[in-house]
Design a protein around this motif. Structure first.
Motif, mmCIF file in Angstrom:
data_model
loop_
_atom_site.group_PDB
_atom_site.id
_atom_site.type_symbol
_atom_site.label_atom_id
_atom_site.label_comp_id
_atom_site.label_asym_id
_atom_site.label_seq_id
_atom_site.Cartn_x
_atom_site.Cartn_y
_atom_site.Cartn_z
ATOM 1 N N ARG A 169 6.345 -2.301 0.577
ATOM 2 C CA ARG A 169 7.522 -1.445 0.811
ATOM 3 C C ARG A 169 7.170 0.039 0.943
ATOM 4 O O ARG A 169 8.059 0.893 0.980
ATOM 5 C CB ARG A 169 8.597 -1.638 -0.264
ATOM 6 C CG ARG A 169 9.208 -3.043 -0.273
ATOM 7 C CD ARG A 169 10.349 -3.130 -1.283
ATOM 8 N NE ARG A 169 10.919 -4.468 -1.327
ATOM 9 C CZ ARG A 169 11.870 -4.891 -0.506
ATOM 10 N NH1 ARG A 169 12.364 -4.075 0.415
ATOM 11 N NH2 ARG A 169 12.354 -6.121 -0.617
ATOM 12 N N SER A 170 5.867 0.341 1.010
ATOM 13 C CA SER A 170 5.413 1.709 1.337
ATOM 14 C C SER A 170 6.161 2.773 0.548
ATOM 15 O O SER A 170 6.903 3.597 1.107
ATOM 16 C CB SER A 170 5.545 1.952 2.842
ATOM 17 O OG SER A 170 4.816 0.982 3.562
ATOM 18 N N PHE A 171 5.957 2.792 -0.746
ATOM 19 C CA PHE A 171 6.694 3.655 -1.662
ATOM 20 C C PHE A 171 6.584 5.140 -1.318
ATOM 21 O O PHE A 171 7.429 5.947 -1.700
ATOM 22 C CB PHE A 171 6.194 3.450 -3.101
ATOM 23 C CG PHE A 171 4.760 3.869 -3.296
ATOM 24 C CD1 PHE A 171 4.438 5.175 -3.609
ATOM 25 C CD2 PHE A 171 3.737 2.953 -3.142
ATOM 26 C CE1 PHE A 171 3.122 5.567 -3.782
ATOM 27 C CE2 PHE A 171 2.425 3.333 -3.304
ATOM 28 C CZ PHE A 171 2.108 4.641 -3.630
ATOM 29 N N TRP A 172 5.532 5.556 -0.574
ATOM 30 C CA TRP A 172 5.295 6.972 -0.335
ATOM 31 C C TRP A 172 6.116 7.547 0.820
ATOM 32 O O TRP A 172 6.243 8.765 0.951
ATOM 33 C CB TRP A 172 3.810 7.202 -0.052
ATOM 34 C CG TRP A 172 3.338 6.585 1.246
ATOM 35 C CD1 TRP A 172 3.308 7.182 2.470
ATOM 36 C CD2 TRP A 172 2.868 5.262 1.436
ATOM 37 N NE1 TRP A 172 2.841 6.314 3.418
ATOM 38 C CE2 TRP A 172 2.542 5.119 2.797
ATOM 39 C CE3 TRP A 172 2.671 4.164 0.591
ATOM 40 C CZ2 TRP A 172 2.057 3.933 3.342
ATOM 41 C CZ3 TRP A 172 2.167 2.989 1.123
ATOM 42 C CH2 TRP A 172 1.873 2.876 2.487
ATOM 43 N N VAL A 173 6.652 6.687 1.675
ATOM 44 C CA VAL A 173 7.384 7.175 2.838
ATOM 45 C C VAL A 173 8.613 7.961 2.376
ATOM 46 O O VAL A 173 9.420 7.466 1.582
ATOM 47 C CB VAL A 173 7.784 6.008 3.767
ATOM 48 C CG1 VAL A 173 8.670 6.513 4.904
ATOM 49 C CG2 VAL A 173 6.545 5.324 4.326
ATOM 50 N N GLY A 174 8.732 9.191 2.863
ATOM 51 C CA GLY A 174 9.828 10.062 2.456
ATOM 52 C C GLY A 174 9.456 11.034 1.350
ATOM 53 O O GLY A 174 10.222 11.965 1.070
ATOM 54 N N PRO A 192 0.145 -0.322 -11.205
ATOM 55 C CA PRO A 192 1.591 -0.589 -11.282
ATOM 56 C C PRO A 192 2.042 -1.490 -10.128
ATOM 57 O O PRO A 192 1.390 -1.572 -9.090
ATOM 58 C CB PRO A 192 2.215 0.795 -11.153
ATOM 59 C CG PRO A 192 1.227 1.546 -10.310
ATOM 60 C CD PRO A 192 -0.124 1.050 -10.740
ATOM 61 N N SER A 193 3.182 -2.119 -10.297
ATOM 62 C CA SER A 193 3.769 -2.916 -9.221
ATOM 63 C C SER A 193 4.417 -1.983 -8.203
ATOM 64 O O SER A 193 4.701 -0.813 -8.493
ATOM 65 C CB SER A 193 4.822 -3.864 -9.779
ATOM 66 O OG SER A 193 5.933 -3.122 -10.261
ATOM 67 N N HIS A 194 4.683 -2.514 -7.020
ATOM 68 C CA HIS A 194 5.356 -1.698 -6.011
ATOM 69 C C HIS A 194 6.778 -1.352 -6.451
ATOM 70 O O HIS A 194 7.311 -0.286 -6.113
ATOM 71 C CB HIS A 194 5.347 -2.396 -4.655
ATOM 72 C CG HIS A 194 6.182 -3.640 -4.582
ATOM 73 N ND1 HIS A 194 7.519 -3.626 -4.245
ATOM 74 C CD2 HIS A 194 5.860 -4.945 -4.813
ATOM 75 C CE1 HIS A 194 7.978 -4.868 -4.258
ATOM 76 N NE2 HIS A 194 6.997 -5.688 -4.606
ATOM 77 N N GLN A 195 7.419 -2.242 -7.223
ATOM 78 C CA GLN A 195 8.759 -1.937 -7.727
ATOM 79 C C GLN A 195 8.733 -0.708 -8.629
ATOM 80 O O GLN A 195 9.576 0.190 -8.518
ATOM 81 C CB GLN A 195 9.336 -3.127 -8.504
ATOM 82 C CG GLN A 195 9.622 -4.351 -7.640
ATOM 83 C CD GLN A 195 8.489 -5.364 -7.728
ATOM 84 O OE1 GLN A 195 7.333 -4.987 -7.936
ATOM 85 N NE2 GLN A 195 8.831 -6.645 -7.567
ATOM 86 N N THR A 196 7.732 -0.670 -9.529
ATOM 87 C CA THR A 196 7.626 0.476 -10.436
ATOM 88 C C THR A 196 7.388 1.762 -9.653
ATOM 89 O O THR A 196 8.013 2.800 -9.928
ATOM 90 C CB THR A 196 6.474 0.249 -11.434
ATOM 91 O OG1 THR A 196 6.767 -0.889 -12.244
ATOM 92 C CG2 THR A 196 6.267 1.467 -12.316
ATOM 93 N N GLU A 253 10.448 3.071 -8.011
ATOM 94 C CA GLU A 253 11.428 3.590 -8.968
ATOM 95 C C GLU A 253 11.073 4.982 -9.477
ATOM 96 O O GLU A 253 11.971 5.770 -9.792
ATOM 97 C CB GLU A 253 11.538 2.628 -10.158
ATOM 98 C CG GLU A 253 12.213 1.305 -9.823
ATOM 99 C CD GLU A 253 12.080 0.297 -10.954
ATOM 100 O OE1 GLU A 253 11.517 0.675 -12.022
ATOM 101 O OE2 GLU A 253 12.518 -0.858 -10.787
ATOM 102 N N VAL A 254 9.774 5.313 -9.563
ATOM 103 C CA VAL A 254 9.398 6.533 -10.287
ATOM 104 C C VAL A 254 8.910 7.681 -9.417
ATOM 105 O O VAL A 254 8.917 8.837 -9.868
ATOM 106 C CB VAL A 254 8.311 6.226 -11.342
ATOM 107 C CG1 VAL A 254 8.786 5.154 -12.309
ATOM 108 C CG2 VAL A 254 6.986 5.851 -10.697
ATOM 109 N N VAL A 255 8.464 7.434 -8.177
ATOM 110 C CA VAL A 255 7.783 8.501 -7.438
ATOM 111 C C VAL A 255 8.665 9.730 -7.230
ATOM 112 O O VAL A 255 8.168 10.872 -7.207
ATOM 113 C CB VAL A 255 7.248 8.005 -6.068
ATOM 114 C CG1 VAL A 255 6.095 7.058 -6.259
ATOM 115 C CG2 VAL A 255 8.357 7.386 -5.227
ATOM 116 N N ALA A 256 9.963 9.537 -7.059
ATOM 117 C CA ALA A 256 10.841 10.683 -6.791
ATOM 118 C C ALA A 256 10.930 11.650 -7.968
ATOM 119 O O ALA A 256 11.368 12.798 -7.803
ATOM 120 C CB ALA A 256 12.242 10.191 -6.423
#
Length: 555
Positions: A484-489, A442-446, A449-452
């Motif tokens: 953009r490090s999607f996992w932070v938080g 997946p892209s970083h944008q995707t 958007e979805v991890v939460a």
């Protein structure tokens, strides 16, 4: 068996060859019985090993009426097809043919026993021996006699694109012990040959011998303390064959200040004869690494490649163009570019290996206990999986009806057989009542958007040597997934490598890191057990991570 010769040419007289006094009397008798009547053309056929990938069984049988091949490389995807091909070519051959395959993880159509680095992480020489013996039995059941393993290369340079999970680690003493166990497991029951590779040693350079002549840049003294320790152990263990690489060793050639001038071992008599045979005492069969690789093709023209390899002391030319290379060898002997006694010596070494593996007598069929081998593969995976860095996201039990996301990241264009999408991971999670969604590259944008939406996210990277030739790094789409490090938080994102153990070097701020060392089904099951706290990870990292990244250990 060889008769008077297919081509009606002058015989390769047995007086052209030095006496091989080390051969046992009956072995010598069998070899001499064939060798005395072999023609130049028949000798040339014995030193060629083409691959089976592009020809039908009928085409191979037709080729054998023209050229008496000494060996054949197979890539068995289906057991039945492999057996039929092997039986057909053996029935057509006047002299039994050596059947070889890579099998670094096992026979393609049988048990996947995982990569060498996983074995090292498990830390058991006994398991290495048992796994190697099982692999040999599966190969022999198909009619295969020869494997191109174990890998003796050392993980000195984390950026080396070829070694990685294929090798046993970075510590020469530990690697030597595993290598000895592997060779004995493969060879001690008889009828099967191991190959020590790649002499004089890959893992130092950050380049790929598929793309250039790579360099082992150690001094002779440094080599003795590192690679030399491992190579001496392999030779002392009685390994039947050695694969020389398209790898140079400038210091040995007196070219430490001009390394680009040094020839690869496959074209270098100093390395193959003076070093390997004379200094190290290896008297078995030398096989080249693959003929099409740029590491050799850039150094000699096509008409002289096989001839130069043989003249430099090699014995079997891997991935030969059977018809063209056969003609080149015969022409070189006739015009004096290749001595007939050198060709004879190579052909005799091929015959000697055939005798040692029992090809001169009727062979019984081998029966394999597939269930016990599958159990062994799972035990290896369970004992190898390593938690390099831990946090609360790992070893967390299943929550009923929990919704999780699995993400597989692999280099675009990767061989799907080598780098699967990790479907077993999802199946194992669903068996435990977990609701699973899955994304591939997946892209970083995707991802942002979805991890939460998910209680847990499992990010799984499949990065292996040869997935893309020339590098084994997270690049392109794989690397940009972390933009953009999607996992932070998010407190429950787990990062697992189903391949390279060096990913933490590229993403040093991941909160956790698990290494499964390969994407086989057993490794996927082991990873799920560790993620969910069902299995305590007992594997130990068999390498040193750059920048001290492994020193924190499993917190």
């Amino acid at each position: 068996m060889a008769g008077a010769g297919m081509f009606g040419s002058t015989s390769c007289n047995s007086t052209d060859v030095d006496d091989e006094g080390a051969l046992k009397d009956d072995e010598n008798r069998w070899v001499n019985h064939i060798a005395e009547e072999m023609t130049i053309e028949e000798c040339a056929g014995q030193v060629l090993m083409p691959a089976d990938r592009d020809a039908s069984t009928q085409e191979w049988q037709e080729l054998l009426t023209e050229i008496p091949l000494g060996s054949l490389f197979v890539d068995p995807r289906q057991a039945t097809e492999a057996r039929e091909l092997i039986r057909a070519v053996q029935a057509k051959a006047k002299i039994p043919i050596l059947i070889a395959a890579d099998m670094e993880q096992g026979v393609d159509c049988a048990t996947d026993f995982g990569y060498a680095l996983a074995l090292a992480a498990a830390g058991s020489e006994e398991l290495v021996f048992t796994r190697s013996r099982a692999l040999a039995r599966e190969a022999r059941a198909l009619g295969i006699h020869w494997t191109f393993q174990p890998v003796l290369d050392l993980l000195i340079n984390h950026n080396n694109p070829e070694t990685n999970v294929r090798a046993f680690g970075s510590d020469p003493h530990a690697v030597a012990r595993f290598i000895e166990s592997a060779i004995h497991g493969l060879q001690d029951e008889g009828g099967f040959a191991a190959t020590a590779k790649h002499f004089p040693g890959a893992g130092y350079d950050d380049r790929d011998q598929h793309l250039c002549t790579s360099i082992n840049g150690l001094s002779r003294e440094q080599w003795d303390l590192t690679y030399g320790h491992v190579w001496r152990a392999a030779l002392a263990a009685g390994v039947h064959t050695v694969m020389t690489g398209h790898i140079s060793m400038p210091d040995y050639d007196g070219l430490a200040n001009e390394p680009s001038r040094a020839l690869p071992a496959t074209l270098n008599a100093r390395l193959q004869v003076d070093f390997l045979r004379t200094e190290l005492g290896f008297d078995g069969l030398i096989v080249s690494d693959a003929a099409p690789m740029i590491g050799i093709t850039s150094r000699v023209d096509a008409d002289n490649e096989v001839v130069s390899f043989l003249a430099a002391g090699g014995d079997v030319f891997l991935f030969a163009d059977a018809r063209q290379d056969h003609a080149r060898i015969v022409a070189a002997v006739r015009d004096g570019r290749l001595r007939s006694d050198r060709l004879r010596d190579a052909a005799r070494r091929v015959l000697a290996l055939k005798w040692r593996l029992g090809l001169h007598r009727q062979r019984s069929e081998y029966v394999v206990d597939g269930a016990s081998h599958a159990s062994l593969a799972q035990e290896l995976a369970d004992k190898s999986i390593t938690v390099v860095r831990a946090n609360g996201a790992i070893a967390r039990p299943v929550v009923p009806s929990e919704r999780v996301l699995t993400v597989t990241l692999r280099l675009p264009g990767s061989d799907e057989r080598r780098c699967p999408e990790l479907e077993v991971v999802d199946d194992e999670l669903r068996k435990r009542g977990v609701e699973v969604d899955h994304l591939l590259n997946p892209s970083h944008q995707t991802l942002r958007e979805v991890v939460a939406r998910y209680g847990r996210v499992f990010v799984n990277v499949v990065l292996l040597p040869h997935a893309q030739v020339g590098h084994c790094r997270m690049v392109g789409e794989v690397a940009m997934a972390f933009w953009r490090s999607f996992w932070v938080g998010h407190e429950h994102v787990v990062f697992t490598s189903f391949g390279s153990p060096y990913l933490l070097y590229e993403q040093p701020h991941w909160p956790n890191f698990v290494v499964a060392y390969g994407p086989g089904a057993a490794a996927q099951r082991a990873a799920v057990k560790v993620w969910l706290g069902e299995l305590a990870a007992s594997g130990k990292l068999p390498i040193t991570l750059p920048l001290g990244l492994g020193e924190r250990g499993a917190e």
